[in-house]
Write a protein that holds these residues in place. Structure first.
Motif, short mmCIF file in Angstrom:
data_model
loop_
_atom_site.label_atom_id
_atom_site.label_comp_id
_atom_site.label_asym_id
_atom_site.label_seq_id
_atom_site.Cartn_x
_atom_site.Cartn_y
_atom_site.Cartn_z
N LEU A 82 0.82 -1.21 0.00
CA LEU A 82 0.00 0.00 0.00
C LEU A 82 0.85 1.26 0.00
N GLY A 83 2.09 1.15 0.44
CA GLY A 83 2.99 2.29 0.41
C GLY A 83 3.29 2.75 -1.01
N GLY A 84 3.08 1.88 -1.98
CA GLY A 84 3.31 2.24 -3.37
C GLY A 84 2.06 2.70 -4.08
N TRP A 85 0.94 2.74 -3.33
CA TRP A 85 -0.31 3.20 -3.93
C TRP A 85 -0.46 4.72 -3.76
N SER A 86 -1.09 5.36 -4.69
CA SER A 86 -1.54 6.75 -4.55
C SER A 86 -2.61 6.99 -5.60
N TYR A 87 -3.52 7.91 -5.29
CA TYR A 87 -4.66 8.18 -6.16
C TYR A 87 -4.22 8.57 -7.57
N GLY A 88 -3.21 9.43 -7.64
CA GLY A 88 -2.79 9.95 -8.94
C GLY A 88 -2.13 8.94 -9.85
N LYS A 89 -1.73 7.78 -9.32
CA LYS A 89 -1.12 6.76 -10.18
C LYS A 89 -2.15 6.16 -11.14
N LEU A 90 -3.40 6.15 -10.74
CA LEU A 90 -4.45 5.62 -11.60
C LEU A 90 -5.44 6.70 -12.03
N HIS A 91 -5.66 7.68 -11.16
CA HIS A 91 -6.65 8.71 -11.45
C HIS A 91 -5.98 9.84 -12.24
N THR A 92 -6.08 9.75 -13.54
CA THR A 92 -5.47 10.74 -14.43
C THR A 92 -6.52 11.27 -15.39
N VAL A 93 -6.44 12.56 -15.67
CA VAL A 93 -7.34 13.13 -16.66
C VAL A 93 -7.03 12.52 -18.02
N ALA A 94 -8.07 12.17 -18.75
CA ALA A 94 -7.90 11.55 -20.07
C ALA A 94 -8.59 12.43 -21.11
N SER A 95 -7.86 13.42 -21.61
CA SER A 95 -8.38 14.26 -22.69
C SER A 95 -8.12 13.53 -23.99
N LYS A 96 -9.15 12.83 -24.45
CA LYS A 96 -8.97 11.87 -25.55
C LYS A 96 -9.51 12.43 -26.85
N HIS A 97 -8.80 12.16 -27.92
CA HIS A 97 -9.20 12.57 -29.26
C HIS A 97 -10.39 11.72 -29.69
N ARG A 98 -11.39 12.37 -30.29
CA ARG A 98 -12.63 11.66 -30.62
C ARG A 98 -12.45 10.66 -31.75
N ALA A 99 -11.51 10.88 -32.63
CA ALA A 99 -11.32 9.96 -33.75
C ALA A 99 -10.15 9.01 -33.51
N PHE A 100 -9.04 9.51 -32.97
CA PHE A 100 -7.82 8.71 -32.87
C PHE A 100 -7.43 8.36 -31.43
N GLY A 101 -8.32 8.64 -30.49
CA GLY A 101 -7.98 8.41 -29.09
C GLY A 101 -7.70 6.97 -28.74
N ASP A 102 -8.29 6.04 -29.49
CA ASP A 102 -8.09 4.61 -29.21
C ASP A 102 -7.25 3.92 -30.28
N VAL A 103 -6.65 4.69 -31.17
CA VAL A 103 -5.80 4.11 -32.22
C VAL A 103 -4.36 4.13 -31.71
N ALA A 104 -3.87 2.95 -31.34
CA ALA A 104 -2.59 2.86 -30.63
C ALA A 104 -1.44 3.53 -31.38
N GLU A 105 -1.45 3.44 -32.70
CA GLU A 105 -0.33 3.96 -33.48
C GLU A 105 -0.18 5.48 -33.38
N VAL A 106 -1.29 6.19 -33.17
CA VAL A 106 -1.21 7.66 -33.16
C VAL A 106 -1.82 8.29 -31.91
N SER A 107 -2.44 7.50 -31.03
CA SER A 107 -3.11 8.08 -29.86
C SER A 107 -2.14 8.88 -28.99
N TRP A 108 -0.88 8.44 -28.92
CA TRP A 108 0.13 9.14 -28.12
C TRP A 108 0.31 10.59 -28.57
N LEU A 109 0.04 10.83 -29.86
CA LEU A 109 0.21 12.18 -30.41
C LEU A 109 -0.99 13.08 -30.07
N PHE A 110 -2.17 12.49 -30.01
CA PHE A 110 -3.40 13.29 -29.89
C PHE A 110 -3.95 13.35 -28.47
#
Length: 783
Positions: free
Chosen positions: A661-689
């Motif tokens: 539990l010492g390695g747990w913290s909220y921010g490790k999993l709770h992150t804002v996900a501003s996702k692109h509507r078209a490419f947000g789930d396309v692994a090859e380019v999602s990192w860019l958008f």
């Protein structure tokens, strides 16, 4: 590593760098110098500040200022403009292929764009001129030859913008902010499986002691004789096939990022000068919506001969939607009145038909037959000919003559309460809680929009379309909830119930309102000190992450019997927790993980996607309710469910983060996900958008940040924040959730996100000394 391989890697890196530089040079807009354009009547300057916010100055006409707004929207958000338009038109499959076909069928069936076409003729002449000027500006921006990367990836160029395109997106916003249809579908499923009494278990009514926006003494004259409509004694039964067809529309909407987020909402409030250090009002607003890439909002400052507004615009709309002018400030949150009804049409009901042709990239065209009754589109057959009972949707936003655009443009010009409310008379939907303040020290509140009058039923469940349950018009504007200069000098709204029992009209049934936690917390904070409030203190309230949900659930959760060492250690973490949901908090992570599991307790009854809200969880645990029982899991009491869900939660966290539990913290999993509507789930380019960062807040905190089921990501939240100081308007503050640019390689694509996460703001100022380093583009009139 051999010399040849090193050279190959170097060549690849050089080529990649060259490609990035080329893409930047061909997609970033021109922001300096001068350009001659047809469509403007005089010189216009566009000065972008240190954060890329355009400060537009037009001397010849207000239309020139709006032209320039369209121009910068096209420069910075061309893809967003086109994508939003394709959503309203139901033309996503044309560029995204077959995976978007279900969304297009939903969009064409509901007919968002067709309704927008009927709205344009109803607008005032001023609005028509402004819309036309904005359209010309967008098209001038499109013609500058700078292509957004999305267009290059998908291999097409945007079509010219039209006046109807500027109206259509508001229809999707109305859908996103008007979810009674979804409640009716869930209600019908609930009644079928659990009986009428099950409605209160799955969708509990608003608590009797929950805060209301207006008190009884603030209600408009003539609205206090209570005549509330009764709930239906029973609802017509729908077969599973019909319920599944209705549910398919919900799934399509969710794929578009619309609705279905428990705890989604907004906050706004206004404090009179009697409560502030300056002696003038302070107005705050933070609308909670999907956190997308690019962000929904676009900050802008518009100055024409008479138009002088600054705040948050939406690409596609020719106005400041939330903000201020030189005298008046306003903010909005969703009212969510019941403006949608599902009608089960009797056999033999006369229907009209139209055929929609959906073009699909890489495949044959698809023909979709859309049927309509006198109530509205049939949304239960998905184009099929024989599927049992047909269910039609009646909705205020699909009625002809929508003049909401007149209202928003009117707000930009309003100089006082009389002009402000005159503008709101044109407002149709989505109904919003408008808070108001002006530099003379006045404050106010209004909830405009078309709200149906029902007689004999409360609109919570589908009804027969036999004519026995018809709307009797809309609530008169004068009798909609409002107040001006309330005696206590404070109006707080957080999607909570608007009026007390004394109000004689039904805005919505008691299950429509958001849980009262945010409204209660804001009210508690703002009334803890009677006077002397500053902008900085208001900022702290806007960013508050203290959980009243935890406060309510705490004694019930801490009484749980842990199963195993990990559950025991997790429970001990919670015992000393103060409920503040910070990024570094371990208890916050445990609590949200546990609450997420508890919110799934109705899945045995209603299916795996069902998530009840935290108020329903509280009620079940308090009463050892039936939803705690799970035959499939062998659980017969809430005590057993608490034990089982705690173990499920900590096991899940252990799998993700390890058992220490010492390695747990909220921010490790709770992150804002501003996702692109078209490419947000396309692994090859999602990192860019896509853009991500650890964020504080949680379920129903003021700074709302409910974790997404299964991922813990924050997908919704404060999409925009503003705090307006009416004693010195240029000392006001605002900030968006990501950045001004829609170009993933642009300078301002995400530079506001770090500030947004940290609770910092930009100066909401029309004074050049507050803009930092600037760059100016001049538009010259051309033929």
């Amino acid at each position: 590593m051999g010399r040849g391989l090193l050279w190959l890697i170097l060549v690849i890196l050089v080529l990649a760098l060259a490609a990035v530089l080329w893409l930047r040079s061909t997609s970033n807009p021109r922001t300096s110098g001068s350009v001659t354009l047809p469509g403007v009547s005089g010189q216009v300057t566009i000065t972008r500040d240190a954060w890329g916010v355009p400060h537009i100055r037009a001397t010849a006409s207000d239309e020139d200022a709006v032209f320039a707004l369209g121009f910068v929207h096209a420069q910075d958000r061309a893809w967003q403009l086109d994508f939003q338009r394709r959503v309203t038109q139901g033309r996503l499959s044309e560029v995204l292929g077959a995976p978007a076909l279900g969304q297009d069928k939903f969009l064409r069936t509901w007919g968002f764009y067709r309704t927008a076409q009927s709205a344009l003729p109803a607008l005032s002449e001023r609005s028509k001129r402004m819309v036309a000027a904005y359209t010309a500006g967008v098209n001038a921006g499109f013609k500058q030859g700078k292509m957004a990367p999305e267009f290059r990836i998908l291999g097409y160029t945007p079509e010219p913008w039209t006046d109807v395109d500027s109206i259509a997106w508001s229809k999707l916003m109305a859908y996103d902010l008007g979810g009674n249809y979804e409640d009716e579908v869930l209600g019908a499923r609930t009644v079928k499986r659990l009986g009428q009494s099950g409605l209160g278990e799955i969708m509990p009514p608003y608590p009797e002691n929950g805060p209301t926006i207006l008190s009884a003494d603030e209600l408009p004259a003539g609205t206090t004789a209570q005549t509330r409509a009764p709930a239906l004694a029973a609802a017509p039964t729908l077969p599973d096939s019909t319920l599944a067809a209705l549910h398919s529309h919900l799934l399509a909407a969710r794929e578009l990022g619309l609705q279905a987020v428990p705890g989604k909402g907004s906050n706004d409030w206004v404090m009179a000068g009697s409560r502030t250090a300056s002696g003038k009002p302070i107005l705050a607003d933070d609308p909670h919506l999907s956190l997308t890439s690019p962000m929904l909002w676009y900050l802008a400052d518009l100055q024409g001969p008479t138009l002088k507004s600054i705040g948050a615009s939406i690409p596609g709309l020719p106005a400041i939607v939330i903000g201020r002018n030189e005298r008046v400030a306003w903010g909005v949150t969703n009212v969510n009145p019941d403006v949608q009804d599902l009608y089960i049409e009797p056999a033999g009901t006369k229907l009209t038909e139209r055929t929609e042709i959906i073009k699909v990239k890489g495949a044959e065209d698809v023909r979709l037959v859309v049927r309509e009754s006198s109530h509205g589109p049939i949304i239960s057959d998905a184009g099929a000919a024989d599927v049992g009972p047909r269910v039609a949707l009646k909705w205020t936003a699909l009625q002809p003559g929508d003049t909401t655009m007149d209202a928003f443009l009117g707000l930009n010009y309003a100089q006082n309460w009389a002009e402000f409310t005159a503008a709101l008379r044109s407002y149709v939907g989505p109904s919003q809680n408008f808070v108001y303040a002006d530099t003379d020290g006045n404050t106010g509140y209004y909830a405009p929009g078309r709200v149906p009058i029902r007689s004999g039923w409360d609109g919570s469940l589908p009804v027969s379309g036999d004519g026995s349950r018809e709307w009797a018009g809309y609530l008169p504007f004068e009798q909609l909830p409002h107040t001006y200069n309330p005696a206590d000098g404070l109006v707080v709204t957080a999607n909570n119930r608007v009026t007390p029992d004394e109000y004689r009209f039904d805005l919505a049934n008691e299950r429509n309102w958001a849980e009262p936690y945010r409204a209660q917390r804001i009210t508690d904070l703002l009334t803890a000190k009677a006077q002397g409030w500053t902008v900085d203190e208001v900022r702290k309230v806007q960013l508050d992450t203290q959980s009243l949900v935890w406060q309510d659930l705490k004694p019930l959760l801490l009484a749980a019997r842990p199963d195993g060492d990990l559950s025991t250690r997790a429970l001990e973490q919670l015992r000393g927790w103060d409920g503040n949901q910070t990024v570094s908090s371990v208890p916050s992570l445990i609590f949200e993980a546990w609450l997420m599991k508890l919110q799934s307790m109705a899945r045995d009854e209603l299916g795996n996607e069902t998530q009840i809200n935290s108020l329903a969880v509280l009620n079940q645990l308090k009463t050892d309710g039936e939803l705690c029982q799970s035959e499939s899991a062998g659980l017969s009491t809430c005590a057993a469910t608490l034990t089982a869900t705690l173990k499920q939660a900590v096991d899940d966290l252990s799998t993700r983060l390890g058992s220490d539990l010492g390695g747990w913290s909220y921010g490790k999993l709770h992150t804002v996900a501003s996702k692109h509507r078209a490419f947000g789930d396309v692994a090859e380019v999602s990192w860019l958008f896509n853009h991500s960062a650890p964020t504080p807040g949680g379920t129903n905190t003021v700074n709302v940040a409910r974790p997404e089921v299964g991922t813990y990501r924050q997908t919704h939240g404060a999409s925009y924040r503003q705090i307006v100081d009416l004693s010195a308007p240029n000392r006001s503050l605002y900030v968006g959730s990501l950045g001004q640019s829609g170009n993933p390689l642009g300078n301002h694509v995400s530079d506001q996100q770090k500030m947004w996460v940290a609770g910092e703001y930009l100066p909401m100022s029309t004074d050049a000394k507050d803009w930092g380093k600037t760059v100016t583009l001049t538009l010259e009139a051309g033929k």
